[in-house]
Write a protein that holds these residues in place. Structure first.
Motif, PDB file in Angstrom:
ATOM      1  N   ASP A 129      34.176 -31.339   0.520  1.00  0.00           N
ATOM      2  CA  ASP A 129      34.154 -30.102   1.321  1.00  0.00           C
ATOM      3  C   ASP A 129      33.849 -28.893   0.444  1.00  0.00           C
ATOM      4  O   ASP A 129      33.014 -28.054   0.786  1.00  0.00           O
ATOM      5  N   LEU A 130      34.554 -28.799  -0.677  1.00  0.00           N
ATOM      6  CA  LEU A 130      34.356 -27.635  -1.552  1.00  0.00           C
ATOM      7  C   LEU A 130      32.932 -27.615  -2.086  1.00  0.00           C
ATOM      8  O   LEU A 130      32.298 -26.567  -2.179  1.00  0.00           O
ATOM      9  N   LYS A 176      43.501 -37.471   0.026  1.00  0.00           N
ATOM     10  CA  LYS A 176      42.658 -36.392   0.547  1.00  0.00           C
ATOM     11  C   LYS A 176      41.696 -35.852  -0.509  1.00  0.00           C
ATOM     12  O   LYS A 176      40.820 -35.064  -0.203  1.00  0.00           O
ATOM     13  N   ASN A 207      30.282 -28.803  -0.604  1.00  0.00           N
ATOM     14  CA  ASN A 207      29.398 -28.363   0.486  1.00  0.00           C
ATOM     15  C   ASN A 207      29.487 -26.855   0.692  1.00  0.00           C
ATOM     16  O   ASN A 207      28.478 -26.195   0.947  1.00  0.00           O
ATOM     17  N   ILE A 208      30.712 -26.306   0.611  1.00  0.00           N
ATOM     18  CA  ILE A 208      30.881 -24.871   0.845  1.00  0.00           C
ATOM     19  C   ILE A 208      30.180 -24.071  -0.266  1.00  0.00           C
ATOM     20  O   ILE A 208      29.467 -23.110   0.006  1.00  0.00           O
ATOM     21  N   ILE A 209      30.346 -24.524  -1.499  1.00  0.00           N
ATOM     22  CA  ILE A 209      29.699 -23.813  -2.609  1.00  0.00           C
ATOM     23  C   ILE A 209      28.172 -23.906  -2.475  1.00  0.00           C
ATOM     24  O   ILE A 209      27.454 -22.927  -2.689  1.00  0.00           O
ATOM     25  N   LEU A 226      48.711 -25.553  -6.182  1.00  0.00           N
ATOM     26  CA  LEU A 226      48.662 -26.476  -5.052  1.00  0.00           C
ATOM     27  C   LEU A 226      48.466 -27.881  -5.602  1.00  0.00           C
ATOM     28  O   LEU A 226      47.744 -28.063  -6.589  1.00  0.00           O
ATOM     29  N   SER A 227      49.127 -28.858  -4.997  1.00  0.00           N
ATOM     30  CA  SER A 227      48.829 -30.234  -5.401  1.00  0.00           C
ATOM     31  C   SER A 227      48.023 -30.881  -4.279  1.00  0.00           C
ATOM     32  O   SER A 227      48.216 -30.593  -3.108  1.00  0.00           O
ATOM     33  N   ILE A 228      47.102 -31.726  -4.671  1.00  0.00           N
ATOM     34  CA  ILE A 228      46.215 -32.371  -3.694  1.00  0.00           C
ATOM     35  C   ILE A 228      46.645 -33.834  -3.562  1.00  0.00           C
ATOM     36  O   ILE A 228      46.755 -34.540  -4.560  1.00  0.00           O
ATOM     37  N   LYS A 283      37.791 -36.119  -0.045  1.00  0.00           N
ATOM     38  CA  LYS A 283      37.290 -35.272   1.033  1.00  0.00           C
ATOM     39  C   LYS A 283      37.285 -33.795   0.587  1.00  0.00           C
ATOM     40  O   LYS A 283      36.342 -33.054   0.868  1.00  0.00           O
ATOM     41  N   ILE A 330      41.267 -25.815 -10.510  1.00  0.00           N
ATOM     42  CA  ILE A 330      41.521 -24.717  -9.561  1.00  0.00           C
ATOM     43  C   ILE A 330      42.757 -24.992  -8.709  1.00  0.00           C
ATOM     44  O   ILE A 330      43.437 -24.070  -8.296  1.00  0.00           O
ATOM     45  N   SER A 331      43.083 -26.264  -8.467  1.00  0.00           N
ATOM     46  CA  SER A 331      44.317 -26.495  -7.712  1.00  0.00           C
ATOM     47  C   SER A 331      45.535 -26.125  -8.558  1.00  0.00           C
ATOM     48  O   SER A 331      46.520 -25.616  -8.034  1.00  0.00           O
ATOM     49  N   MET A 389      30.682 -28.796  -8.421  1.00  0.00           N
ATOM     50  CA  MET A 389      32.093 -29.055  -8.085  1.00  0.00           C
ATOM     51  C   MET A 389      32.396 -30.536  -8.306  1.00  0.00           C
ATOM     52  O   MET A 389      31.793 -31.395  -7.683  1.00  0.00           O
ATOM     53  N   VAL A 424      38.184 -29.360  -9.509  1.00  0.00           N
ATOM     54  CA  VAL A 424      39.162 -29.241  -8.427  1.00  0.00           C
ATOM     55  C   VAL A 424      40.586 -29.329  -8.988  1.00  0.00           C
ATOM     56  O   VAL A 424      41.484 -28.600  -8.556  1.00  0.00           O
TER      57      VAL A 424
END
Lengths: 93, 470
Positions: free
Chosen positions: A28-29, A21, A31-33, A15-17, A24, A9-10, A1, A6
């Protein structure tokens, strides 16, 4: 990732990031993957995927109109509408 | 008391609203339904009804569509949404006589385990200032725990009924997948979502469940099997019944006191005549990672409907249609919801689909097979509901995985579609704990039976936070 993934996929998610943020969220993504990668420990050769606990084919019903027409009520709760349509910014010039 | 005319229906409802006012600090409600509720109670006083739940005040989770009553799902994107119809389960409860007194606070789109992701603010656990009530049905659990209402509706995708029930010291039941219609429930993960009741006791949950279940043609996954009378089996003796104890369960990460309370409860069940049998669920440890692929995948697909066009909140002055979608969604969703949509889009995208989504669905089958095998020889399975009692707001830090592990014991029942209940079973540092009872497919009657028998021989379900009037 990474940042590029990111961004892709956003966009796919519409979605806009926020810039502040972004770091972070990438972390986070990632870590989740990494966390869900544990699934590779399971031997799933010849195992059929389970999509739904009922495993029954979706039932069909007779093609009869049972719901009443809620056009007026539904158009009324839309952010922008006229008598017949949902309104959005012009798409075709 | 109502039937003896010691108190009128209207007085009961007025009392509920004064309790809500006294407990405002809990932030358990997003929207109240005061005038219609008072009117309905007056009608009942004028024309007494013999409906099974006539006049019972119920708090409805703000995830169920309620006709003409704002339904937000805890999200900014729905903060102005007034549905033109009610969910089937809401209609069932109201047709049985319940009075829907308001909509309860919840984690945004039911994504959270602490009620800290709601756009409408945190809910406080009645057991202590600054303690989380659990999530996602935190408002429903807090409202029952604080004695505001005797019953609440809730939903459970990975533990959202059982975990808050445990943290607030009440009883909460997730039925078999398909028992209760999902029509009119705002979808999070369609193959996992299931509605259920929350109340003080298992007996009350049985009464509510009797009314909530129905076959519904409008939900293709609604079961058309016989619905038993869930009260009938409550008092069956537990003699020689078999409780499966999962030997692969690692209890070392649990609070010592929680383990002791859990083991004391098992002894109580043995004293009631049940036998403990070791069982193996070898893939149980993979349930959390499986869930965090399946649930975000389904959520990214379900939440694509929120686009600022047909209902809900639209961003102001978008320059074109693309910007309308992106700005409405980015302003409307909170961080946890965005995180899960992004994970979902990732695991469903070309090149990753087989490695993540298909793989998770294969492991999901292994988990279900483990349960099928275990249930060939036992009546129910027991585990602690959570790793510990209610925790402080903000204490899980900013790492989402720490929060995800909160549902370690509850998620597997959703993956396998099984019914499960959490009942209060003790107290650690003046905070309640819960024990989870998982049943075989369609066997809500057995878990209610075990829960009720435990509640006839213990008093944990009657413990209430300080100051709660019964």
């Amino acid at each position: 990732m990474d940042k590029k993934t990111v961004t892709t996929i956003s966009y796919l998610s519409r979605l806009s990031i926020d810039n502040e943020k972004e770091k972070k969220i990438v972390q986070d993504l990632d870590n989740i993957i990494e966390f869900v990668d544990q699934l590779n420990d399971a031997d799933t050769s010849n195992v059929e995927p389970l999509t739904n606990p009922l495993e029954k084919t979706a039932k069909t019903r007779t093609d009869q109109v049972t719901a009443k027409n809620l056009k007026k009520e539904l158009l009324e709760i839309a952010p922008s509408s006229n008598d017949d349509y949902f309104l959005v910014p012009r798409v075709v010039e | 008391m109502i039937s003896q005319k010691e108190i009128s229906n209207k007085e009961v409802i007025e009392e509920v609203y004064s309790h809500i006012e006294e407990n405002k600090h809990l932030n358990a409600f997003i929207t109240l339904n005061k005038e219609p509720s008072l009117k309905k109670s007056e009608e009942l006083d004028n024309n007494p009804s013999d409906l099974p739940l006539a006049g019972i005040p119920i708090a409805q989770k703000d995830l169920f569509c309620t006709k003409d009553l704002r339904t937000t799902c805890g999200s900014r994107i729905l903060n102005n949404f007034i549905p033109p119809y009610s969910a089937t389960v809401i209609e069932n409860l109201e047709n049985a006589g319940c009075i829907s007194i308001g909509k309860t606070n919840m984690d945004e789109f039911a994504m959270g385990s602490s009620n800290e992701t709601s756009f409408f603010g945190n809910v406080e656990n009645p057991w202590g200032e600054n303690l989380v009530p659990g999530g996602s049905s935190g408002g429903s659990a807090a409202a029952v725990s604080a004695g505001i209402v005797p019953a609440a509706s809730a939903t459970d995708t990975g533990g959202s009924i059982r975990q808050p029930a445990s943290l607030c010291g009440i009883t909460g039941l997730k039925p078999t997948y398909g028992r209760i219609s999902r029509w009119g429930m705002i979808a999070f993960a369609s193959s996992l979502d299931q509605a259920g009741p929350m109340a003080r006791t298992a007996e009350d949950c049985a009464l509510l469940l009797n009314q909530m279940c129905s076959h519904d043609e409008k939900d293709t996954t609604s079961l058309n099997d016989d619905i038993p009378n869930f009260e009938e089996n409550l008092n069956q003796p537990l003699k020689n019944k078999k409780i499966g104890i999962v030997k692969d369960l690692d209890l070392s990460s649990l609070d010592n006191e929680v383990v002791k309370v859990y083991q004391d409860s098992l002894k109580e069940f043995e004293a009631l005549g049940a036998n403990l049998i070791d069982i193996s669920l070898p893939n149980l440890s993979l349930s959390v990672p499986t869930y965090y692929v399946v649930a975000p995948a389904e959520c990214s697909s379900n939440l694509s409907r929120f686009d600022g066009v047909k209902f809900g909140r639209r961003s102001e002055d978008p320059k074109d249609l693309e910007e309308l979608y992106i700005k409405s969604r980015s302003e409307g969703f909170g961080d946890e919801v965005k995180r899960r949509i992004l994970i979902g889009s990732y695991v469903l995208s070309a090149g990753y689909y087989d490695a993540y989504y298909k793989k998770a669905q294969q492991v999901r089958r292994l988990i279900k097979n483990d349960f099928d095998k275990a249930f060939s020889n036992i009546d129910v399975i027991m585990t602690p509901t959570t790793r510990g009692p209610a925790f402080e707001m903000g204490s899980k830090g900013s790492d989402p995985i720490q929060m995800y592990l909160e549902d370690l014991f509850t998620i597997s029942a959703n993956l396998a579609g099984l019914p499960a209940i959490s009942i209060p079973n003790g107290n650690v540092d003046n905070k309640p704990t819960g024990i989870q009872i998982i049943g075989n497919f369609l066997d809500e009657s057995s878990i209610l039976n075990f829960a009720h028998m435990f509640q006839t021989s213990t008093n944990w379900h009657m413990y209430t936070p300080e100051g709660v009037k019964e």
